[in-house]
Scaffold this motif. Sequence first.
Motif, PDB file in Angstrom:
ATOM      1  N   GLU A   1       0.812  -1.220   0.000  1.00 22.81           N
ATOM      2  CA  GLU A   1       0.000   0.000   0.000  1.00 22.81           C
ATOM      3  C   GLU A   1       0.848   1.274   0.000  1.00 22.81           C
ATOM      4  O   GLU A   1       0.678   2.121  -0.881  1.00 22.81           O
ATOM      5  N   PRO A   2       1.806   1.450   0.929  1.00 16.66           N
ATOM      6  CA  PRO A   2       2.644   2.650   0.865  1.00 16.66           C
ATOM      7  C   PRO A   2       3.613   2.631  -0.311  1.00 16.66           C
ATOM      8  O   PRO A   2       3.930   3.687  -0.880  1.00 16.66           O
ATOM      9  N   LEU A   3       4.066   1.446  -0.698  1.00 17.68           N
ATOM     10  CA  LEU A   3       4.995   1.346  -1.820  1.00 17.68           C
ATOM     11  C   LEU A   3       4.333   1.801  -3.125  1.00 17.68           C
ATOM     12  O   LEU A   3       4.936   2.551  -3.914  1.00 17.68           O
ATOM     13  N   PHE A   4       3.113   1.383  -3.360  1.00 17.30           N
ATOM     14  CA  PHE A   4       2.411   1.806  -4.564  1.00 17.30           C
ATOM     15  C   PHE A   4       2.231   3.327  -4.569  1.00 17.30           C
ATOM     16  O   PHE A   4       2.134   3.948  -5.619  1.00 17.30           O
ATOM     17  N   GLY A   5       2.209   3.911  -3.378  1.00 18.67           N
ATOM     18  CA  GLY A   5       2.025   5.346  -3.273  1.00 18.67           C
ATOM     19  C   GLY A   5       3.200   6.173  -3.753  1.00 18.67           C
ATOM     20  O   GLY A   5       3.047   7.375  -4.005  1.00 18.67           O
ATOM     21  N   ILE A   6       4.390   5.564  -3.899  1.00 15.76           N
ATOM     22  CA  ILE A   6       5.538   6.319  -4.411  1.00 15.76           C
ATOM     23  C   ILE A   6       5.605   6.284  -5.935  1.00 15.76           C
ATOM     24  O   ILE A   6       6.419   6.973  -6.542  1.00 15.76           O
ATOM     25  N   LEU A   7       4.735   5.468  -6.545  1.00 15.57           N
ATOM     26  CA  LEU A   7       4.691   5.390  -8.001  1.00 15.57           C
ATOM     27  C   LEU A   7       3.826   6.516  -8.564  1.00 15.57           C
ATOM     28  O   LEU A   7       2.946   7.044  -7.885  1.00 15.57           O
ATOM     29  N   GLN A   8       4.070   6.870  -9.796  1.00 12.94           N
ATOM     30  CA  GLN A   8       3.230   7.855 -10.466  1.00 12.94           C
ATOM     31  C   GLN A   8       1.788   7.346 -10.474  1.00 12.94           C
ATOM     32  O   GLN A   8       1.516   6.232 -10.902  1.00 12.94           O
ATOM     33  N   ALA A   9       0.861   8.158  -9.984  1.00 15.45           N
ATOM     34  CA  ALA A   9      -0.531   7.710  -9.858  1.00 15.45           C
ATOM     35  C   ALA A   9      -1.200   7.576 -11.216  1.00 15.45           C
ATOM     36  O   ALA A   9      -1.869   6.578 -11.502  1.00 15.45           O
ATOM     37  N   LYS A  10      -1.048   8.583 -12.061  1.00 11.33           N
ATOM     38  CA  LYS A  10      -1.650   8.598 -13.387  1.00 11.33           C
ATOM     39  C   LYS A  10      -0.555   8.681 -14.443  1.00 11.33           C
ATOM     40  O   LYS A  10       0.313   9.557 -14.375  1.00 11.33           O
ATOM     41  N   VAL A  11      -0.604   7.793 -15.385  1.00  8.17           N
ATOM     42  CA  VAL A  11       0.387   7.794 -16.460  1.00  8.17           C
ATOM     43  C   VAL A  11       0.318   9.110 -17.234  1.00  8.17           C
ATOM     44  O   VAL A  11      -0.773   9.643 -17.491  1.00  8.17           O
TER      45      VAL A  11
END
Length: 395
Positions: free
Chosen positions: A111-121
Amino acid sequence: MKFSTLMTASLLALAAGPAVAQDKTINIAGFGASSGVVGIFGQNSGAAMAAAVEKINAEGGVTLADGSQASLVTTYYDDRCNAEEGISVLRRIASTDALVAVGPTCSNVAEPLFGILQAKVDDAGDTGLQFPVFTDVAIKGGLAGISEWVFRNTPSESTMYDSLFAWIRETHPDAKTIYGGVEEDFAHSRFTWYEVMRKAAENHGFEVVGEAQWLLNDTNFSNQARGMRRAEPDVVAISAHPFTTCGMLREMARQRVEPKVLVGLTSSSSLETLTGCANEAEGIIIPTSFAPVNEGAQSAAAAVVANGGQLDLHSAAAWENIMILKDVIEAAGIEGTDASREEDRRKIRDGLAALTEAPGLLGMNKRMPDGEAVKPYVFVDAENGKWEVLHNPGS
């Protein structure tokens, strides 16, 4: 784009031009918990990824955009089921030549890890990491929606437990009440009891007469079992991983808690549960997206054992992910050079996003627009130290 389209593209690519020696490599990283209380899950995923890579390379590897062949390579990183470590590991992977990562194990990491990825391409205002992640184990519902760089090959627990409690209602019409036990400090266990199991049970007419909580590292379950015994439930649902599931089952046996039906967490449909408490687990029913019920599943299971692991619903997803990525790589026209690395990562992301279905070990997996999956499943129960298929809802 359906998987059949990707397969067609892959076959065309294989036919295009002579293959060269496999002096090129494509790196698929794996990461998750390979140490600690839940370390066996990461160990099995790493073994499954290695076994799948071996199979693909033995059959010629992957075909790149120029028609040349490349071998797949994989390295598995331990994040110890710790969110900060997981984020650090993913950043480290992104700094290598890896084009995609398979993982993580723990939902409290995902959950927190996915949060460091760009949310919208293509959001120019979002400076998040642009790196594709294809999850095999972390199963808490809805996490793929955090980022469009995230894809998951985890089963829909909401679907599976709704089906399971409907089946229990039909096959045990005298069962009226349910008592829940939950590993309170583990995101997956907690979410699955409160948001999935409990709601599915209530939707099918079961009355919740109590709940017991404990922690992942607990070893004493006497108070929890005592409360369960006083409630005299018809059904007990234990939302916990193998270590504490076994601890609770042993204490239930000691206090002679004997429900008519015993339900377990998906993640406990594993060898670890049977190794830890086969006698006490006898009869426990769990929905799972993997069982060695066909030739392909049996062959994959044997290959993973040869690599030092076991195939269960989590590591089976790791195997499937590698096989899916092979076809995505070939269909997307991956170049596999240092200069093309960022473009190749984006192509893999777009290829995964385009999938509407992909083959799995139990049948066709549906790929959903939000990056989640809906997978075939069966109900298994523990019988004489083995997991046996009790019911196939799809048959």
